[in-house]
Design a protein around this motif. Sequence first.
Motif, PDB file in Angstrom:
ATOM      1  N   UNK A 299       0.769  -1.178  -0.157  1.00  0.00           N
ATOM      2  CA  UNK A 299      -0.092  -0.012  -0.025  1.00  0.00           C
ATOM      3  C   UNK A 299       0.911   1.412   0.076  1.00  0.00           C
ATOM      4  N   UNK A 300       2.242   1.143  -0.162  1.00  0.00           N
ATOM      5  CA  UNK A 300       3.038   2.378  -0.163  1.00  0.00           C
ATOM      6  C   UNK A 300       2.820   3.137  -1.577  1.00  0.00           C
ATOM      7  N   UNK A 301       2.690   4.629  -1.437  1.00  0.00           N
ATOM      8  CA  UNK A 301       2.483   5.521  -2.427  1.00  0.00           C
ATOM      9  C   UNK A 301       3.601   5.954  -3.180  1.00  0.00           C
ATOM     10  N   UNK A 302       4.667   6.200  -2.550  1.00  0.00           N
ATOM     11  CA  UNK A 302       5.857   6.839  -3.070  1.00  0.00           C
ATOM     12  C   UNK A 302       6.867   5.928  -2.837  1.00  0.00           C
ATOM     13  N   UNK A 303       7.779   5.637  -3.800  1.00  0.00           N
ATOM     14  CA  UNK A 303       8.898   4.896  -3.503  1.00  0.00           C
ATOM     15  C   UNK A 303      10.105   5.509  -2.774  1.00  0.00           C
ATOM     16  N   UNK A 304      10.558   5.010  -1.760  1.00  0.00           N
ATOM     17  CA  UNK A 304      11.604   5.849  -0.934  1.00  0.00           C
ATOM     18  C   UNK A 304      12.836   5.788  -1.819  1.00  0.00           C
ATOM     19  N   UNK A 305      13.628   6.834  -1.456  1.00  0.00           N
ATOM     20  CA  UNK A 305      14.970   7.160  -2.067  1.00  0.00           C
ATOM     21  C   UNK A 305      15.886   5.790  -1.682  1.00  0.00           C
ATOM     22  N   UNK A 306      17.028   5.776  -2.100  1.00  0.00           N
ATOM     23  CA  UNK A 306      18.028   4.947  -1.940  1.00  0.00           C
ATOM     24  C   UNK A 306      18.394   4.591  -0.593  1.00  0.00           C
ATOM     25  N   UNK A 307      18.569   5.902   0.211  1.00  0.00           N
ATOM     26  CA  UNK A 307      19.262   6.035   1.585  1.00  0.00           C
ATOM     27  C   UNK A 307      17.722   5.233   2.657  1.00  0.00           C
ATOM     28  N   UNK A 308      16.591   5.768   2.135  1.00  0.00           N
ATOM     29  CA  UNK A 308      15.527   5.237   2.948  1.00  0.00           C
ATOM     30  C   UNK A 308      15.392   3.787   2.789  1.00  0.00           C
ATOM     31  N   UNK A 309      15.585   3.082   1.568  1.00  0.00           N
ATOM     32  CA  UNK A 309      15.356   1.900   1.308  1.00  0.00           C
ATOM     33  C   UNK A 309      16.517   0.942   1.968  1.00  0.00           C
ATOM     34  N   UNK A 310      17.578   1.660   1.854  1.00  0.00           N
ATOM     35  CA  UNK A 310      18.750   0.767   2.468  1.00  0.00           C
ATOM     36  C   UNK A 310      18.913   0.834   4.145  1.00  0.00           C
ATOM     37  N   UNK A 311      18.037   2.002   4.415  1.00  0.00           N
ATOM     38  CA  UNK A 311      17.960   1.648   6.060  1.00  0.00           C
ATOM     39  C   UNK A 311      17.190   0.566   6.472  1.00  0.00           C
ATOM     40  N   UNK A 312      16.009   0.266   5.865  1.00  0.00           N
ATOM     41  CA  UNK A 312      15.507  -1.070   6.177  1.00  0.00           C
ATOM     42  C   UNK A 312      16.280  -2.112   6.102  1.00  0.00           C
ATOM     43  N   UNK A 313      17.295  -2.268   5.054  1.00  0.00           N
ATOM     44  CA  UNK A 313      18.119  -3.361   4.959  1.00  0.00           C
ATOM     45  C   UNK A 313      19.263  -3.439   6.097  1.00  0.00           C
ATOM     46  N   UNK A 314      19.812  -2.367   6.360  1.00  0.00           N
ATOM     47  CA  UNK A 314      20.554  -2.459   7.628  1.00  0.00           C
ATOM     48  C   UNK A 314      19.711  -2.858   8.974  1.00  0.00           C
ATOM     49  N   UNK A 315      18.760  -2.494   9.038  1.00  0.00           N
ATOM     50  CA  UNK A 315      17.824  -2.785  10.140  1.00  0.00           C
ATOM     51  C   UNK A 315      17.511  -4.409  10.203  1.00  0.00           C
ATOM     52  N   UNK A 316      17.270  -4.998   8.921  1.00  0.00           N
ATOM     53  CA  UNK A 316      17.129  -6.374   8.794  1.00  0.00           C
ATOM     54  C   UNK A 316      18.406  -7.166   9.117  1.00  0.00           C
ATOM     55  N   UNK A 317      19.447  -6.852   8.540  1.00  0.00           N
ATOM     56  CA  UNK A 317      20.608  -7.628   8.552  1.00  0.00           C
ATOM     57  C   UNK A 317      21.714  -7.379   9.726  1.00  0.00           C
ATOM     58  N   UNK A 318      21.571  -6.036  10.030  1.00  0.00           N
ATOM     59  CA  UNK A 318      22.435  -5.491  11.328  1.00  0.00           C
ATOM     60  C   UNK A 318      21.812  -4.867  12.230  1.00  0.00           C
ATOM     61  N   UNK A 319      20.610  -5.515  12.675  1.00  0.00           N
ATOM     62  CA  UNK A 319      19.685  -4.599  13.552  1.00  0.00           C
ATOM     63  C   UNK A 319      20.219  -4.692  14.929  1.00  0.00           C
ATOM     64  N   UNK A 320      20.963  -5.686  15.439  1.00  0.00           N
ATOM     65  CA  UNK A 320      21.410  -5.806  16.886  1.00  0.00           C
ATOM     66  C   UNK A 320      22.498  -4.507  17.089  1.00  0.00           C
ATOM     67  N   UNK A 321      23.339  -4.357  16.018  1.00  0.00           N
ATOM     68  CA  UNK A 321      24.567  -3.412  15.836  1.00  0.00           C
ATOM     69  C   UNK A 321      23.976  -1.999  15.960  1.00  0.00           C
ATOM     70  N   UNK A 322      22.927  -1.727  14.947  1.00  0.00           N
ATOM     71  CA  UNK A 322      22.223  -0.458  14.643  1.00  0.00           C
ATOM     72  C   UNK A 322      21.528  -0.256  15.908  1.00  0.00           C
ATOM     73  N   UNK A 323      20.708  -1.162  16.695  1.00  0.00           N
ATOM     74  CA  UNK A 323      19.785  -0.735  17.676  1.00  0.00           C
ATOM     75  C   UNK A 323      20.755  -0.497  19.044  1.00  0.00           C
TER      76      UNK A 323
END
Length: 665
Positions: free
Chosen positions: A329-353
Amino acid sequence: MHPRLRRAAVSTFLALFAGAAGAAPQKPPSPDRPAAACQDFYAYANADWLAQAEAVRDADGVFAQLERASRQRQLVLLEAAAREPQGGIDRVLGTFWNAALDETAIAAAGTGAIDPLLGRIDKAKKPRELAAAIAQAHAGGVPLLFRFGVGTDLNDPQRRAVYLRQGGLGLPDRDYYLREDPQTQAIRTQYRDHVARLLTLAGTDPVQAPAQARQVVELETKLARASLSLVQLRDPNNSYQMVPVSQAVKLFPRLELRHFFKAQGLETDGAVSLAHTAFFTEADALLGTVPAETWHAYLRFHLAHVMAPHLTEPFRAAHWSLFDQILGGEQARPDRAAAMLEVVGDLLGDALGHAYAQRNLDAATGEGAAAIARAVVAQLDARLAAADWLSAEARAAGRAKLAATELVIGSPESAPDLSGLELAADAHAANVLAIARWRQQQALQGIDSSEPPALQAHRVSAYYEPVHNRLAVATAFLQPPIFDPAREPAANYGALGALLAHELSHGFDAQGSKIDAEGRIRAWWTPPDYEAFVARTQSLAFQYDGYTALGQVRVDGRRTFLENVADLGGLELAFGAMGRSGATAAPRVGPHTAAQRFFLAWAELWRRRYDRDTLTAVVMTGVHPPASFRVLGPLANMPEFADAFDCTPGQGFVRAEAQRARLWN
């Protein structure tokens, strides 16, 4: 649910809150309209916000806005780590971040990171060769056909166990393959086109791709028919069954499980949890009956599907169009930084947290939130002690479990250990695979111990984890209007208190009663206890079945039942905890009493305006009902609400006394 590359460990039991209402408090509703509160409290409490949102196609709310605030803080953190890393964690985060944003290097790499595995798939002609390719993918942390990982042993919580679980579907849930309503049929058509597109991008002849896509969807549909539903998966008994590896090898010979475990570096003379036997029976049979060419298409697609967010722009665009725009249901595609932020959270979430909490958690917030959590726990203890509908044995076991419950507020105390993880400065997709492989190895090396997954402080999340009997709330969750240490207590109890009580209640309902204080699968309710639970709560299923959410499509009161029970039970506990704290007797703030402010705070959390696609996804597959019914549904049953707003039983949305459900009252 967006199918991204997830950590290998199984059974995290995270309960993340998603999408609801605006973070800034709105103007209080007028107190001279008490009848309006009784007719539709959601509309009454959120009138000004709803009027402003009328012109917005999909107006998100509190949780989405808090997530945006958290993401902005994460971006600042990552940019600083990329410029001037301060230590080991910053170095890893900064290296990954720089590579993730290097579009030139990503374009130059193409599909190079996955080409070796694509070649291995294409060479496989026999079932054992296909099984070997699947095993190799899993060894690299890439899940193909089924899910594999390590989690706490539900029969011995001091150990970890190997789990094999159903998977193999590209769409988020099996019901997308089985339902025949027009919306679902349209999604399947769009998905088939998506499969053809990714196959073409991964090197398949464009002329052959549509036919191969049909074969892939047909194969997935057969797997879906053998899969458990979301409701069935919520019962831990349906996902835990230890069997000797030797027995599993005999049951599913074509999957070559002995070779599979060796490829993961595991001993093959132990046991594995393999509860989803219908799925594995079907998968094993299909390996022997489906042509190798169809398996090539299926495995090539799923490899490209898992890695699409990390490859070149055409892969990323295709993935976003279906899974984020149409299904999410997202209306606007996020820019590269926003999209990659999700990836950092998924893969390195413990470190980021860990880095996030170090920068964003102050003492007043942590201590204030902990005080509310302890008040909710104390209230549940009192309600358990007085719960005459439970047997004496169940009351004693429940109180013992509650006494052993761990509270984690903000973040874990220790930093994650990233030793052994090496990343490249200019190879994003390869870095993703390196992290997946590293996480897989870390999980497998810890198989003789049981460590709970770390609370990721940057997530806007709170959850109860049954295996480790832990109630956790993340730093990013502790923001207004969920919690503000400077705000008057009634609103904090109506928001944070009710949300934490909702999560805690899951450990003591019909499902939580199947796991004991030590995390073992053991029913500590008696059959009459379950009967009493049903008697007190079953009217919720009929109540929510009566809510129309999308044209003639109604809420599924059975699929959402446990969440609806938790909303009601959480509000009962939080209101009681507020009373025990003395906050109910606080003077009016503006026009409203403390009791009224409690319920207004709850209603403010869930204001939301959906577009049709988003609402369709919520109604079709969500375990929560649409936002307005998270307000109207539980409050309709609460005498405390009716008393606070002088509502007559049966007036408006308020249920008559004989119809009311209750849990802890």
